[in-house]
Write a protein that holds these residues in place. Structure first.
Motif, PDB file in Angstrom:
ATOM      1  N   UNK A   1      -2.271   1.694   1.207  1.00  0.00           N
ATOM      2  CA  UNK A   1      -3.320   2.444   1.916  1.00  0.00           C
ATOM      3  C   UNK A   1      -4.140   1.519   2.818  1.00  0.00           C
ATOM      4  N   UNK A   2      -3.526   0.364   3.177  1.00  0.00           N
ATOM      5  CA  UNK A   2      -4.156  -0.578   4.104  1.00  0.00           C
ATOM      6  C   UNK A   2      -5.362  -1.319   3.544  1.00  0.00           C
ATOM      7  N   UNK A   3      -5.468  -1.370   2.214  1.00  0.00           N
ATOM      8  CA  UNK A   3      -6.439  -2.283   1.624  1.00  0.00           C
ATOM      9  C   UNK A   3      -5.830  -3.680   1.639  1.00  0.00           C
TER      10      UNK A   3
ATOM     11  N   UNK B   1      -8.850   2.299  -0.587  1.00  0.00           N
ATOM     12  CA  UNK B   1      -8.601   1.878   0.789  1.00  0.00           C
ATOM     13  C   UNK B   1      -9.855   1.878   1.643  1.00  0.00           C
ATOM     14  N   UNK B   2      -9.720   1.419   2.906  1.00  0.00           N
ATOM     15  CA  UNK B   2     -10.859   1.425   3.823  1.00  0.00           C
ATOM     16  C   UNK B   2     -11.153   2.838   4.316  1.00  0.00           C
ATOM     17  N   UNK B   3     -12.363   3.051   4.812  1.00  0.00           N
ATOM     18  CA  UNK B   3     -12.793   4.341   5.364  1.00  0.00           C
ATOM     19  C   UNK B   3     -11.835   4.795   6.459  1.00  0.00           C
TER      20      UNK B   3
ATOM     21  N   UNK C   1     -16.667   1.108   5.343  1.00  0.00           N
ATOM     22  CA  UNK C   1     -16.082  -0.169   5.768  1.00  0.00           C
ATOM     23  C   UNK C   1     -14.786  -0.017   6.566  1.00  0.00           C
ATOM     24  N   UNK C   2     -14.662  -0.838   7.612  1.00  0.00           N
ATOM     25  CA  UNK C   2     -13.422  -0.870   8.392  1.00  0.00           C
ATOM     26  C   UNK C   2     -12.344  -1.616   7.622  1.00  0.00           C
ATOM     27  N   UNK C   3     -12.785  -2.604   6.822  1.00  0.00           N
ATOM     28  CA  UNK C   3     -11.836  -3.379   6.022  1.00  0.00           C
ATOM     29  C   UNK C   3     -12.299  -3.423   4.573  1.00  0.00           C
ATOM     30  N   UNK C   4     -11.340  -3.214   3.674  1.00  0.00           N
ATOM     31  CA  UNK C   4     -11.603  -3.351   2.244  1.00  0.00           C
ATOM     32  C   UNK C   4     -10.687  -4.457   1.750  1.00  0.00           C
TER      33      UNK C   4
END
Ligand code: SF4
Lengths: 217, 476
Positions: free
Chosen positions: A60-62, A190-192, A208-211
């Motif tokens: 999920x792009x974390x 994951x990030x927002x 957050x854009x990045x987690x």
């Protein structure tokens, strides 16, 4: 007691073909169901929970960085700031569990709740859930909720021993370790993101854009 | 019942307009592909899917059968944690409670997370009438607030808007913040909304959210979002107000886990939405942030009247949107055509119950009975059956269309006389076969101009099924 309350309860009972509250014998059964919750059917989660957590969070792009011990936290964060061009004035949750981090002197650190202009926060996590790659964060004086949402970058220090298999396992841990629910429990996966413009996924909607999870051990 | 003024009588005309609206058709085409495909792969990845559906249904049925007890249990727990619970029988009562709470808080600016029940009770108008500045914080809701339109989908309220239309809206409305350049790319548009809304989050006096669940075990209210807007709404302002229908209560945290597994997969094809948040009372004494006051408004607005009859199935609805994403009518005409808050199959069941069948008679009939909605509904709600109940009631109270009544009467007359029925059908089949002899299909039929207006009818082959059956030519 308000009129509306009495009216709604009376209407509900009438619909259920009753006029009175449930008899004590039935109510006791319900109280038991609530006081000793049972998991319902759960999807199978096989294999190593930590590996599964990493795979799911990454899907999920974390971001996930595995560290053998806590001595690597500061360096991992330096690398994060460099790679993503984030300034090194950071906010660290006033959590005693984070007191032992040996910060590089490149960082200027404040320990408090978040403000609108904060760029990066570091918090602990209560648990991780392998099933879906989800973090469990609890509010409290040592872990203000705003740190999980206001900054552009959220870095979470998670002890690998705190990764459980299913969501229900996190609830069981919470019930056994705490007497009451904290004000806020955040399950974060994951990030927002948002899909509200033509169904395309864009990250960094409001949270957050990045987690980035620093997984220790 | 009440809430926003319905425009559902206008369904037929509106449907015609929307089918010829290129923007709507473009937006809905994108949406349909996205939602259907993502859900299908998410569901296929869980072998336990059908068991989860059965468990979800069981949890809700159990709770609904003891709803009074669970509501009181939930209320007691909220109070124990320092929160307040308010009860509202009607939309007006609910709006009054929320407006009074805002006034008591001395509020001027109110941020809102997405809440369908807030739309249902007409809260937006009530807040405006009270002179409060309302800021929608879900990106989709924010877009339609700028456009001054109602939502057209229950989880993707701006699904009917193209990116180009969003560009125009932002360009027009964001000048006042010094943002004068017209952004055309998705990421830039999202970043612009983030910037504008950030200021609102930080300065709001009251935050209003809905609830996906109310947990009787702990007194928690639960919201599920992807953006994080709901969390900034329930964390930063001094007062947090939750609006929730009484059917949202479920027994335990473990029960939320089961339904969460169904919800995100059905809604967006995710395994879990990004943020699932449990709020329990106001901030604790030593907390550094969080609201100092927390209020939950429990709203009936017609729900208790659905409980004792076949429509109680509808109270299991978790507002995932899968039924509309898979509905050929919804995806062709878009949400606004339905003329009220709830759209698609679930809307066609709910709207007549909430605003009356007199004002919404088209809705239960805007259905092809293909059954997709019930197949995908994670809570196993028999939507086509419930639409049929509406149709039957409509027929019984003579509220259906006169021509439909006439045709049905003619059919009923024949159906009760099998010999005559066979003769008439036989004759009809031969006549149609003759008419369509040359092309093998018919381009026009008496009394069915609407149907043949957009497609041909394949001509029958001259023999009826009954006749073939009798002659022993049975399919194997
Ligand atoms: S009726 Fe079923 S599919 Fe439709 S929104 Fe409700 S739960 Fe989802």
């Amino acid at each position: 007691m308000s009129d509306a309350r009495a009216r709604i309860l009376a209407d509900v009972r009438a619909a259920l073909r009753r006029t009175e509250p449930l008899p004590p014998s039935v109510a006791r059964g319900l109280e038991q169901r609530v006081a000793a919750p049972q998991a319902n059917v759960q999807p199978a989660v096989d294999g190593d929970v930590v590996e599964r957590f990493v795979a799911k969070m990454t899907a999920v792009n974390g971001l996930v960085t595995r560290l053998p011990d806590r001595s690597g936290i500061s360096a991992a964060l330096e690398a994060h700031c460099e790679r993503h061009h984030v300034p090194t004035d950071i906010v660290v949750a006033p959590d005693p569990a984070l007191d032992d981090i040996a910060w590089s002197n490149r960082f200027s650190i404040e320990r408090r709740a978040a403000r609108g202009e904060d760029r990066l926060s570091v918090t602990g996590a209560y648990a991780g859930i392998a099933e879906t790659g989800t973090l469990v964060l609890l509010s409290g004086p040592e872990s203000p909720t705003s740190l999980n949402f206001l900054p552009d970058d959220h870095v979470v220090v998670l002890d690998a021993r705190r990764v459980v298999r299913h969501i229900e396992d996190a609830w069981a841990t919470l019930r056994s370790e705490r007497r009451t629910m904290p004000r806020t429990v955040n399950l974060i996966t994951g990030p927002s993101k948002t899909g509200d413009i033509e169904q395309k996924i864009h990250e960094g909607a409001h949270g957050p854009r990045r987690l980035h999870v620093l997984l220790i051990g | 019942m009440s809430g926003p003024a319905p425009r559902s009588r206008d369904f037929e005309r509106r449907a015609y307009v929307e089918i010829h609206n290129p923007n709507l058709q473009e937006a809905m085409g994108l949406a349909k592909q996205g939602f259907v495909g993502k859900r299908a792969s998410a569901v296929a990845a869980v072998p336990e899917w059908e068991q989860l559906r059965a468990a979800g249904r069981e949890i809700k049925e159990h709770t609904l059968a003891h709803l009074d007890w669970y509501l009181e249990r939930f209320e007691a727990k909220v109070r124990e944690n320092g929160g307040h619970v308010h009860w509202a029988s009607t939309a007006e009562e609910a709006c009054r409670i929320v407006v009074d709470l805002c006034r008591a808080a001395g509020a001027r600016r109110v941020t809102k997370g997405k809440s369908m029940v807030a739309e249902e009770i007409g809260l937006n108008e009530a807040l405006a009438d009270a002179g409060l500045e309302r800021v929608e914080t879900d990106l989709g809701e924010y877009i339609i607030q700028l456009a001054d339109e109602p939502p057209s989908h229950i989880i993707a309220p701006a699904v009917h808007k193209t990116k180009d239309q969003v560009s125009d809206l932002f360009h027009r409305h964001h000048r006042q913040y010094g943002l004068t350049e017209r952004q055309t790319e998705g990421p830039a548009l999202v970043a612009e909304a983030r910037e504008v809304l950030r200021e609102k989050f930080l300065t709001a006096d009251v935050g209003i959210t809905g609830a996906n669940f109310l947990v009787a075990e702990t007194g928690s209210t639960v919201i599920v979002t992807n953006e994080g807007n709901g969390d900034l709404t329930n964390t930063l302002p001094r007062v947090h107000i939750v609006t929730a229908g009484i059917e949202k209560v479920i027994p335990t945290l473990d029960d939320t886990a089961t339904i969460l597994r169904l919800l995100a997969r059905s809604a967006t094809g995710q395994e879990m939405s990004v943020y699932t948040t449990f709020s329990t009372g106001p901030r604790r004494a030593s907390d550094l942030d969080g609201p100092s006051e927390m209020h939950v408004v429990l709203i009936d607005n017609g729900r208790s009247q659905m409980l004792g009859n076949e429509f109680h199935h509808m109270l299991r609805c978790i507002r995932c949107g899968a039924c509309m994403n898979h509905c050929p009518v919804y995806t062709a005409v878009g949400g606004h055509t339905y003329g009220w808050v709830y759209v698609g199959p679930m809307g066609s069941v709910l709207t007549p119950l909430m605003i009356g069948i007199e004002d919404s008679g088209h809705l239960p009939n805007a259905c092809t009975m293909n059954g997709r909605c019930a197949e995908v509904c994670p809570m196993q709600i028999p939507l086509p059956d419930l639409l049929r109940v509406h149709r039957e009631r409509q027929h019984a109270s003579r509220l259906d269309a006169p021509r439909a009544r006439m045709m049905l009467r003619a059919w009923a007359f024949l159906a009760r006389r099998p010999a005559l029925y066979r003769r008439v059908v036989d004759l009809g089949a031969r006549a149609l076969a003759m008419l369509g002899r040359r092309r093998g299909r018919l381009r026009w039929l008496p009394l069915a101009g609407g149907w043949t207006g957009s497609r041909d009818l394949p001509a029958p082959q001259g023999e009826t099924f009954t006749r073939a059956w009798r002659a022993g030519r049975r399919p194997r």
